[in-house]
Design a protein around this motif. Sequence first.
Motif, PDB file in Angstrom:
ATOM      1  N   UNK A 130       0.823  -1.209   0.000  1.00 26.11           N
ATOM      2  CA  UNK A 130       0.000   0.000   0.000  1.00 26.11           C
ATOM      3  C   UNK A 130       0.857   1.259   0.000  1.00 26.11           C
ATOM      4  N   UNK A 131       0.389   2.284  -0.723  1.00 26.61           N
ATOM      5  CA  UNK A 131       1.068   3.570  -0.695  1.00 26.61           C
ATOM      6  C   UNK A 131       0.743   4.287   0.621  1.00 26.61           C
ATOM      7  N   UNK A 132       1.707   4.979   1.210  1.00 29.92           N
ATOM      8  CA  UNK A 132       1.449   5.682   2.478  1.00 29.92           C
ATOM      9  C   UNK A 132       0.687   6.977   2.242  1.00 29.92           C
ATOM     10  N   UNK A 133      -0.552   6.876   1.794  1.00 28.98           N
ATOM     11  CA  UNK A 133      -1.380   8.053   1.575  1.00 28.98           C
ATOM     12  C   UNK A 133      -1.156   8.663   0.204  1.00 28.98           C
ATOM     13  N   UNK A 134      -2.079   9.527  -0.171  1.00 28.96           N
ATOM     14  CA  UNK A 134      -2.009  10.225  -1.448  1.00 28.96           C
ATOM     15  C   UNK A 134      -2.400  11.673  -1.229  1.00 28.96           C
ATOM     16  N   UNK A 135      -1.696  12.636  -1.792  1.00 25.87           N
ATOM     17  CA  UNK A 135      -0.555  12.488  -2.705  1.00 25.87           C
ATOM     18  C   UNK A 135       0.738  12.194  -1.954  1.00 25.87           C
ATOM     19  N   UNK A 136       1.744  11.658  -2.658  1.00 27.77           N
ATOM     20  CA  UNK A 136       3.019  11.387  -1.999  1.00 27.77           C
ATOM     21  C   UNK A 136       3.730  12.684  -1.655  1.00 27.77           C
ATOM     22  N   UNK A 137       4.465  12.718  -0.559  1.00 27.88           N
ATOM     23  CA  UNK A 137       5.223  13.934  -0.215  1.00 27.88           C
ATOM     24  C   UNK A 137       6.192  14.314  -1.328  1.00 27.88           C
ATOM     25  N   UNK A 138       6.275  15.616  -1.589  1.00 22.12           N
ATOM     26  CA  UNK A 138       7.213  16.113  -2.582  1.00 22.12           C
ATOM     27  C   UNK A 138       6.701  16.065  -4.003  1.00 22.12           C
ATOM     28  N   UNK A 139       5.389  15.861  -4.204  1.00 24.15           N
ATOM     29  CA  UNK A 139       4.885  15.800  -5.575  1.00 24.15           C
ATOM     30  C   UNK A 139       4.937  17.184  -6.226  1.00 24.15           C
ATOM     31  N   UNK A 140       5.282  17.210  -7.505  1.00 21.21           N
ATOM     32  CA  UNK A 140       5.310  18.466  -8.255  1.00 21.21           C
ATOM     33  C   UNK A 140       4.394  18.422  -9.464  1.00 21.21           C
ATOM     34  N   UNK A 141       4.139  17.222  -9.990  1.00 17.54           N
ATOM     35  CA  UNK A 141       3.246  17.038 -11.134  1.00 17.54           C
ATOM     36  C   UNK A 141       2.469  15.759 -10.934  1.00 17.54           C
ATOM     37  N   UNK A 142       1.171  15.821 -11.208  1.00 20.89           N
ATOM     38  CA  UNK A 142       0.344  14.617 -11.210  1.00 20.89           C
ATOM     39  C   UNK A 142      -0.400  14.554 -12.534  1.00 20.89           C
ATOM     40  N   UNK A 143      -0.241  13.449 -13.242  1.00 19.70           N
ATOM     41  CA  UNK A 143      -1.047  13.160 -14.422  1.00 19.70           C
ATOM     42  C   UNK A 143      -2.246  12.355 -13.936  1.00 19.70           C
ATOM     43  N   UNK A 144      -3.429  12.953 -14.028  1.00 20.93           N
ATOM     44  CA  UNK A 144      -4.630  12.362 -13.440  1.00 20.93           C
ATOM     45  C   UNK A 144      -5.153  11.216 -14.302  1.00 20.93           C
ATOM     46  N   UNK A 145      -5.669  10.208 -13.654  1.00 27.88           N
ATOM     47  CA  UNK A 145      -6.305   9.093 -14.343  1.00 27.88           C
ATOM     48  C   UNK A 145      -7.740   9.500 -14.665  1.00 27.88           C
ATOM     49  N   UNK A 146      -7.950  10.054 -15.863  1.00 28.47           N
ATOM     50  CA  UNK A 146      -9.276  10.523 -16.275  1.00 28.47           C
ATOM     51  C   UNK A 146      -9.798   9.716 -17.450  1.00 28.47           C
ATOM     52  N   UNK A 147      -9.261   8.519 -17.670  1.00 28.46           N
ATOM     53  CA  UNK A 147      -9.686   7.718 -18.812  1.00 28.46           C
ATOM     54  C   UNK A 147      -8.987   8.166 -20.075  1.00 28.46           C
ATOM     55  N   UNK A 148      -9.718   8.081 -21.199  1.00 25.60           N
ATOM     56  CA  UNK A 148      -9.135   8.425 -22.498  1.00 25.60           C
ATOM     57  C   UNK A 148      -9.221   9.942 -22.695  1.00 25.60           C
ATOM     58  N   UNK A 149      -8.317  10.634 -22.032  1.00 19.80           N
ATOM     59  CA  UNK A 149      -8.252  12.085 -22.087  1.00 19.80           C
ATOM     60  C   UNK A 149      -7.031  12.553 -21.332  1.00 19.80           C
TER      61      UNK A 149
END
Length: 398
Positions: A130-149
């Motif tokens: 398991x990931x220790x929570x979301x978002x991970x510490x130190x994130x600068x960019x997130x590509x979102x899971x929005x399907x085909x887009x």
Amino acid sequence: MCAPVIVLLQSSVSVVGVPANLLAAPLVAPATLGGIAVVLLAPLSLPLGVAIAWVAGLPAWGIGAVAHLAARVPWGSLPWPAGPPGALLLAALVLLALLTGPRLVLRGRRHPVVVLACALLVSAAVWPLPQPGWPPPGWVLVVCDVGQGDAAVLRTGPDRALVVDAGPDEAGVARCLDDLGVRRVEAVVLTHLHADHVTGLPTLLDGRGVGEVLTTSVREEDAGAAEQPIVGPLVVRTTAAAGVPLTEVRAGDRLAWGPVQATVLAPARTIRTGSLQNNGSVVLDVRVAGVRLLLLGDAEQEAQRETRRALARLGDPTPVLAMKVAHHGSSNHDPALLRQVRATYGLISVGSDNDYGHPAPRLLGSLRDSGTLAVRTDRGGDLAVVVRDGRGSVVSRR
């Protein structure tokens, strides 16, 4: 007996098929007999036929419920080699299990500790930590899971962000921003005006304090683009109703939002070959937290060649940590650009089981040849670029 035949049809092995059929089996007879009764009695009395159809429909509904329940079981279907080789391999393994199974069961009863140890090893191998929570510490960019887009979020402050594209629906991008704790969107960059990048704009403008919307200067409709029409009028109406300024950007523009600095590499001109809108995508060369990112929109090979020339003119030797791969991993790409950039990570925003074959094997091969690790939203969910102690990495939510 059926498993090798099924492999010929769908290149996968169901590990829940047998229990699902056992659960559904008692419902088959009443559903079948009820259906026959409907066929025989409905011509004589339609109300009677309808009443029996409702009764027969209950076990049929139960069969469907079992199927849907089994389809949602994690790891319920495992990939398998396709074609006759895969069928022969599975048949051989089934025969091996039948011949050796009784002996293994007998030994397992005599040595339960060995069985438990093997079960623990298998569980550790296939069960993700398991990931220790979301978002991970130190994130600068997130590509979102929005399907085909496409929808990507660049962090500009503790609860602030720049959003690049708004996805194919309002729910996906809203969910992504809420999970990241983003309360204020300083700006929205719409790389181009196709619906799978723009449709979520209204939810961004509703209560998130968007400062401005920037988009491509290319407004023409693609010839014969009924499948993917541009939504420029929607963008104009939506931003005007929200009182948010709408600005066009072109190659050479330099933009900044807090710690995020970006150079616009495209569009420099309207490219008349390929898709006008895709080739008119805004391409961003981004610097944040000491790392370099490249966001390609949906640029096709013609616009990617222009991007390659623009990067050459910049002459910046800073390595690219992560690149948002163009057009969901389409085969219509410029391999020379990927070799020139040599990004450590290639982030692909793509919907599972899409009708376009994205990401294309040719594109994935070009990424491998360039030394770029492909990471996909259809497999990893939201993808975060993380910078800690000056070192960058990518974390997938799954």
